[in-house]
Design an enzyme around this catalytic site. Structure first.
Site, PDB file in Angstrom:
ATOM      1  N   TYR A  74       7.228   1.663   2.881  1.00 17.02           N
ATOM      2  CA  TYR A  74       7.584   0.634   1.906  1.00 17.02           C
ATOM      3  C   TYR A  74       7.347   1.134   0.488  1.00 17.02           C
ATOM      4  O   TYR A  74       8.213   0.987  -0.389  1.00 17.02           O
ATOM      5  CB  TYR A  74       6.759  -0.620   2.174  1.00 17.02           C
ATOM      6  CG  TYR A  74       7.075  -1.780   1.249  1.00 17.02           C
ATOM      7  CD1 TYR A  74       8.218  -2.544   1.439  1.00 17.02           C
ATOM      8  CD2 TYR A  74       6.230  -2.107   0.202  1.00 17.02           C
ATOM      9  CE1 TYR A  74       8.514  -3.612   0.608  1.00 17.02           C
ATOM     10  CE2 TYR A  74       6.507  -3.168  -0.644  1.00 17.02           C
ATOM     11  CZ  TYR A  74       7.652  -3.917  -0.439  1.00 17.02           C
ATOM     12  OH  TYR A  74       7.933  -4.965  -1.282  1.00 17.02           O
ATOM     13  N   SER A  86       9.068  -3.389  -6.556  1.00 16.38           N
ATOM     14  CA  SER A  86       7.794  -4.042  -6.252  1.00 16.38           C
ATOM     15  C   SER A  86       6.710  -3.345  -7.068  1.00 16.38           C
ATOM     16  O   SER A  86       6.895  -2.208  -7.523  1.00 16.38           O
ATOM     17  CB  SER A  86       7.489  -3.913  -4.753  1.00 16.38           C
ATOM     18  OG  SER A  86       6.130  -4.202  -4.474  1.00 16.38           O
TER      19      SER A  86
END
Length: 566
Positions: free
Chosen positions: A468, A455
């Site tokens: 995350y 990401s």
């Protein structure tokens, strides 16, 4: 001509250093697609030949190439170049800056301790200052029209220093830094700026080295092909300093003097004998719309006809029943491949597999219910795929979670160990286990691809999502380490870094809605297909997929209805 290449037809493209090496091959590749080509070089004789060669391969109805004899280190010359192109065509759509030298004429290998200033400055003036001047010259036109592409040629020496060539390495590292800084400045204005890092290829600066080239080097035409592909990508796709370098197949032999043992192997050669994800919307599986989805998938994803195809390739996809994973499965199947759908929920796997089998072909789809956190499940994933299809060609590890289900965003000081571990286990441990499960097969067969979905949160931290971000940074590090371990076996391990994507993962962020410019998962799948279809000598390092100007087009975002995609 596929839709990807059709995007380039009639675009106004300037190529510096276009009379030799990579620049020359890029001119030929672009001319074949019917671009409005402007070739820039210092050597007028070679420039005339390049223009004639480009005209010979161009379609009959294409505009003839324009040849301009200019020096990229001359500020006035670069400004004159931009003015001439705008005056002639009214716009500048792309710049490929390939002008560069290894060392100044007459200079030899020399340690920095004894290097004359003139030799150091001469390389920087052409390679780095020339890049700055050429980029600066075309930017006003691109910013005014709200679109444009710049591809700056760096080098693998822009990532790893090389003894006795300090000026060249300094200039190429500098090009990467300049490119990334400029990209951040102009992305919000619709202009894409990227760097490309070729390894060793025949022609180009190698001819300036004064040394005999290593045997079995591929042609610099491979780099030209990559440049064309970069220009043809959708505007929201940003390749983060891709590296193109031949892979050694036999461990320990190296590719500098050894013929690649895998060069003659077909991409469809036989294999040896030997998670968890976001919720999928039930309607997407059961609404009976799969025939139309198949047509859309075939039209959207089969954009690489000029490249390799995934025909008969077996691709394992974790998180395959929803979001990016489901879109990737459609892309693989639309391109003729075979998809192994892996997910944690057995009912979803069964429903999704049945729908895909009906839309494409039952013999090309396999469903496996498994949890990416389980070592046994991951091994079963690999074993079941080999038992069913007899081979494994690629893994797309897209299973992931934003945070532990039912928990809101929170500062790190309030994150419990259980919440932390849940994210790390799925997003990072799961990547490790799935990669490890398929690597023995890929190494044994001396070819294969792994794409681990990270990401943009693996590049920069984000408040209230520490677990995350930690997991996604970790995916990049793990992938690069694995890539370094297995590249000599012809196996590629790559990462993909999407920005906000309109997938069910946003349900974990409730009540915060996805941003108005969130990308459709099919866009990410298109890039995954692009990566899987790359020839064996091309390693893409950390492509970023994001809306051009994400989070910066505030005026546009405010005028759009909530929940729409840009």
């Amino acid at each position: 001509m596929s839709s990807a290449w059709a995007r380039l037809r009639d675009r106004v493209v300037v190529v510096t250093g276009g009379s030799a090496g990579i620049g020359y091959e890029t001119c030929l590749a672009l001319a074949r697609l019917g671009v409005r080509l402007v070739i820039v070089a210092r050597n007028q004789q070679r420039l005339i030949r390049a223009a004639a060669d480009a005209a010979n391969v161009a379609p009959r109805d294409a505009a003839p190439p324009v040849a301009l004899s200019l020096d990229v280190q001359d500020e006035a010359a670069m400004q004159h170049l931009a003015a001439q192109v705008v005056d002639r065509y009214g716009r500048i759509d792309a710049l490929v800056h390939a002008a560069g030298i290894l060392r100044t004429p007459g200079a030899r290998l020399c340690p920095l301790a004894h290097m004359p200033l003139a030799e150091f400055a001469g390389v920087l003036d052409i390679n780095l200052t020339g890049t700055y001047l050429a980029n600066r010259a075309v930017l006003p036109a691109m910013l005014q029209q709200g679109s444009g592409d710049i591809v700056n040629l760096s080098s693998l020496s822009g990532r790893v220093g090389l003894a006795f060539d300090g000026p060249y390495c300094a200039s190429k590292f500098g090009i990467v830094g300049l490119t990334e800084a400029l990209a951040a400045e102009v992305r919000g204005a619709g202009v894409r700026v990227q760097a490309l890092l070729p390894g060793m290829f025949t022609g180009g600066v190698w001819n300036q080295s004064g040394l005999p080239p290593p045997t079995q080097l591929p042609s610099c035409n491979r780099v030209a092909q990559m440049i064309v592909q970069m220009l043809a990508l959708p505007p929201e796709v940003y390749l983060g300093t891709p590296v193109i370098e031949p892979l050694s197949i036999e461990a320990g032999t190296g590719w500098r003097g050894a013929k690649s043992a895998g060069a003659a192997r077909s991409r469809s050669g036989s294999a040896p004998d030997s998670g968890r994800t976001n919720d999928v919307h039930a309607a997407a599986v059961h609404d009976g719309a799969w025939p139309s989805i198949k047509r859309r998938a075939t039209e959207m994803f089969h954009v690489t006809a000029e490249m390799n195809s995934l025909a008969d390739q077996v691709v394992i996809i974790t998180g395959g029943t929803g979001g990016i994973g489901l879109a990737t499965a459609q892309a693989v199947l639309a391109d003729g491949g075979k998809a192994v759908i892996c997910d944690v929920d057995a009912a979803r796997v069964e429903a999704c597999t049945a729908a895909l089998a009906e839309a494409f072909a039952a013999e090309r789809v396999l469903g496996i219910a498994m949890d990416v956190r389980s070592e046994a499940d991951c091994q079963r994933m690999a074993d079941s795929t080999l038992a069913h299809f007899g081979r494994i060609d690629a893994l797309v590890a897209s299973a992931g979670i934003l945070r532990k289900r039912g928990t809101p965003p929170k500062p790190l000081v309030k994150v419990t160990c259980d919440e932390w571990q849940e994210v790390i286990d799925v997003n990072l441990k799961g990547v490790f286990l799935t990669n490890r499960a398929v690597l023995p097969t890929l190494v044994q067969q001396r070819r294969g691809n792994i794409i681990n979905v990270s990401s943009v949160s693996g590049l920069r931290g984000r408040a209230h999502d520490g677990p995350y971000c930690a997991s996604k940074f970790g995916v990049i590090g793990l992938s690069q380490s694995a890539a370094d371990e297995v590249r000599t076996y012809g196996v590629k391990v790559m990462t993909l870094l999407p920005d906000a994507v309109d997938t069910p993962i946003w349900q974990q962020n409730h009540p915060v809605p996805p941003p108005t410019d969130a990308l459709a998962p099919e866009r990410i799948a298109e890039v995954i297909l692009f990566m899987l279809n790359q020839p064996d000598d091309t390693l893409l390092v950390g492509p970023v997929v994001a809306p051009l100007g994400a989070r910066t087009r505030k005026a546009v975002a405010k005028s759009e209805p909530a929940g729409t995609n840009s």
